[in-house]
Design an enzyme around this catalytic site. Structure first.
Site, mmCIF file in Angstrom:
data_model
loop_
_atom_site.group_PDB
_atom_site.id
_atom_site.type_symbol
_atom_site.label_atom_id
_atom_site.label_comp_id
_atom_site.label_asym_id
_atom_site.label_seq_id
_atom_site.Cartn_x
_atom_site.Cartn_y
_atom_site.Cartn_z
ATOM 1 N N ALA A 174 10.395 59.099 54.237
ATOM 2 C CA ALA A 174 11.088 57.880 53.817
ATOM 3 C C ALA A 174 12.040 58.253 52.687
ATOM 4 O O ALA A 174 11.867 59.275 52.018
ATOM 5 C CB ALA A 174 10.064 56.848 53.358
ATOM 6 N N GLY A 217 6.967 60.319 56.054
ATOM 7 C CA GLY A 217 7.254 59.260 57.023
ATOM 8 C C GLY A 217 7.865 59.802 58.309
ATOM 9 O O GLY A 217 7.731 59.185 59.370
ATOM 10 N N GLU A 271 3.358 63.328 50.710
ATOM 11 C CA GLU A 271 3.493 62.112 49.890
ATOM 12 C C GLU A 271 2.788 62.217 48.543
ATOM 13 O O GLU A 271 3.248 61.677 47.539
ATOM 14 C CB GLU A 271 2.936 60.891 50.640
ATOM 15 C CG GLU A 271 3.858 60.351 51.722
ATOM 16 C CD GLU A 271 3.604 60.929 53.099
ATOM 17 O OE1 GLU A 271 3.062 62.061 53.197
ATOM 18 O OE2 GLU A 271 3.931 60.253 54.083
HETATM 19 C C1 HXC Z 1 15.742 61.106 50.088
HETATM 20 C C2 HXC Z 1 15.982 63.332 50.528
HETATM 21 C C3 HXC Z 1 14.682 63.377 51.094
HETATM 22 C C4 HXC Z 1 13.927 62.185 51.125
HETATM 23 C C5 HXC Z 1 15.550 65.350 51.196
HETATM 24 N N1 HXC Z 1 16.472 64.566 50.614
HETATM 25 N N2 HXC Z 1 14.448 64.664 51.484
HETATM 26 N N3 HXC Z 1 16.502 62.196 50.031
HETATM 27 N N4 HXC Z 1 14.503 61.074 50.604
HETATM 28 N N5 HXC Z 1 12.704 62.112 51.661
HETATM 29 C C6 HXC Z 1 17.809 64.938 50.123
HETATM 30 C C7 HXC Z 1 17.718 65.789 48.855
HETATM 31 O O1 HXC Z 1 17.563 64.955 47.733
HETATM 32 C C8 HXC Z 1 19.062 66.473 48.887
HETATM 33 O O2 HXC Z 1 20.060 65.576 48.426
HETATM 34 C C9 HXC Z 1 19.300 66.709 50.375
HETATM 35 O O3 HXC Z 1 18.463 65.773 51.047
HETATM 36 C C10 HXC Z 1 18.895 68.110 50.794
HETATM 37 O O4 HXC Z 1 17.546 68.339 50.391
HETATM 38 P P1 HXC Z 1 17.099 69.633 49.570
HETATM 39 O O5 HXC Z 1 15.799 69.319 48.932
HETATM 40 O O6 HXC Z 1 18.212 70.100 48.677
HETATM 41 O O7 HXC Z 1 16.921 70.674 50.771
HETATM 42 P P2 HXC Z 1 15.903 71.896 50.881
HETATM 43 O O8 HXC Z 1 15.830 72.663 49.585
HETATM 44 O O9 HXC Z 1 16.310 72.615 52.119
HETATM 45 O O10 HXC Z 1 14.442 71.236 51.081
HETATM 46 C C11 HXC Z 1 14.158 70.484 52.252
HETATM 47 C C12 HXC Z 1 12.827 69.672 52.061
HETATM 48 C C13 HXC Z 1 12.898 68.859 50.746
HETATM 49 C C14 HXC Z 1 11.647 70.650 52.037
HETATM 50 C C15 HXC Z 1 12.702 68.778 53.291
HETATM 51 O O11 HXC Z 1 14.113 68.110 50.739
HETATM 52 C C16 HXC Z 1 11.775 67.912 50.550
HETATM 53 O O12 HXC Z 1 10.681 68.330 50.155
HETATM 54 N N6 HXC Z 1 12.020 66.604 50.759
HETATM 55 C C17 HXC Z 1 11.084 65.551 50.429
HETATM 56 C C18 HXC Z 1 9.901 65.518 51.382
HETATM 57 C C19 HXC Z 1 8.939 64.405 51.000
HETATM 58 O O13 HXC Z 1 8.365 64.382 49.907
HETATM 59 N N7 HXC Z 1 8.721 63.463 51.911
HETATM 60 C C20 HXC Z 1 7.807 62.353 51.749
HETATM 61 C C21 HXC Z 1 8.520 61.145 51.223
HETATM 62 S S1 HXC Z 1 7.438 59.746 50.980
HETATM 63 P P3 HXC Z 1 21.223 66.045 47.434
HETATM 64 O O14 HXC Z 1 21.984 64.789 47.177
HETATM 65 O O15 HXC Z 1 20.551 66.641 46.249
HETATM 66 O O16 HXC Z 1 21.996 67.051 48.227
HETATM 67 C C22 HXC Z 1 7.266 59.067 52.511
HETATM 68 C C23 HXC Z 1 6.447 57.804 52.568
HETATM 69 C C24 HXC Z 1 6.438 57.183 53.954
HETATM 70 O O17 HXC Z 1 7.749 59.550 53.464
HETATM 71 C C25 HXC Z 1 6.105 55.713 53.872
HETATM 72 C C26 HXC Z 1 6.365 54.963 55.166
HETATM 73 C C27 HXC Z 1 6.225 53.467 55.091
#
Ligand code: HXC
Length: 259
Positions: A65, A110, A133
């Protein structure tokens, strides 16, 4: 129809929906989830479509998300009482036609929860699945704590949920999270071939199978078997059964068009 956060491709009776927010790793925001619902209900009602493929890009299915959108959410305005995050996440389960998820690259949080709502998953060798998460301070909110243990067992699921460890495509296949794995270059071609094979089957029966299998997670076994048997019995009043069984006996290929 044009969408801001999705791309649509047609392949005969198969339609491909691509999650498309490349600058944000396909982070799932409210608009994308609304658009996904709109597209899914539209294709569910479209007689020209039998099977839906849901995918992302070569690099990412979805990284969860949208954390940038959620960071300032408040309980009252954006969670349960207000805009109710999660309300528009379960369209895949609510439509009748099969949805095949094709995962290349990251499939996290998500994104993994959305993928697990698909009827089955095909992965590219570069796929990575995880539920990170806890690292952003929340419990999964779209079924991660429920569908992941059902898919891969409690021990593996708790490992992923508590440590944020990602599993690769080989481990995902070994544990039953995904059904098949292909090289990244050919995964979409293979998935579309599989989807087209299903699209040649009777869509009415594909719908019934999806409904029955999803009941396996909701009902006691004896009730679910009765539920299945009602569809089986009712099948004898359908054109699909007449065509399928006659074609077998006449040693010809069945034609399930419109059935
Ligand atoms: C918003 C995100 C994002 C996310 C990545 N980006 N994941 N933006 N929400 N979930 C954005 C980064 O901020 C960045 O923006 C760009 O995408 C590229 O990401 P990087 O981190 O620079 O890339 P990389 O180093 O290759 O790492 C990839 C990754 C990492 C491992 C996927 O981005 C990551 O760990 N993302 C978050 C994963 C996460 O925690 N997901 C769970 C979310 S909570 P900029 O502008 O800096 O270029 C959830 C709850 C669900 O999902 C609830 C449902 C109802």
């Amino acid at each position: 129809m044009e969408y801001a956060d999705l791309l649509i491709e047609n392949h005969g009776k198969v339609v491909v929906i691509r999650l498309n927010r490349p600058k944000a790793m396909n982070a799932l925001n409210d608009n994308m989830m609304n658009e996904l619902g709109d597209a899914l209900y539209k294709f569910d009602a479209d007689p020209a479509v039998n099977v839906i493929v849901l995918t992302g890009s070569d690099k990412v299915f979805a990284a969860g998300a949208d954390i940038a959108a959620m960071a300032n959410y408040t309980y009252a305005a954006d969670t349960y009482p207000g805009n109710y995050i999660g309300r528009n996440w379960e369209h895949i389960l609510n439509i009748r036609k099969p949805v095949i998820g094709v995962v290349s690259g990251y499939c996290l949080g998500g994104g993994c929860e959305l993928a697990m709502m698909c009827d089955f998953l095909i992965a590219a060798e570069n796929a990575k699945f995880g539920q990170p998460e806890i690292k952003v301070g929340v419990t999964p909110g779209a079924g991660g704590t429920q569908r992941l243990p059902r898919a891969i067992g409690k021990s593996k699921a708790m490992d992923l949920l508590l440590t944020t460890r990602m599993i690769d495509a080989a481990e995902a296949e070994r544990t039953g999270l995904v059904s098949r794995v292909y090289p990244a270059e050919s995964v979409m071609e293979e998935a579309i071939k599989i989807a087209q094979g299903i699209a040649d089957m009777p869509v009415s029966v594909a719908m019934q199978i999806k409904d029955c299998v999803n009941q396996a997670y909701q009902m006691p076994l004896s009730e679910a078997v009765r539920y299945e048997r009602r569809y089986f019995h009712a099948g004898f009043g359908t054109p699909a059964q007449k065509e399928g069984m006659s074609a077998f006996l006449e040693k010809r290929k069945p034609n399930f068009e419109g059935k």
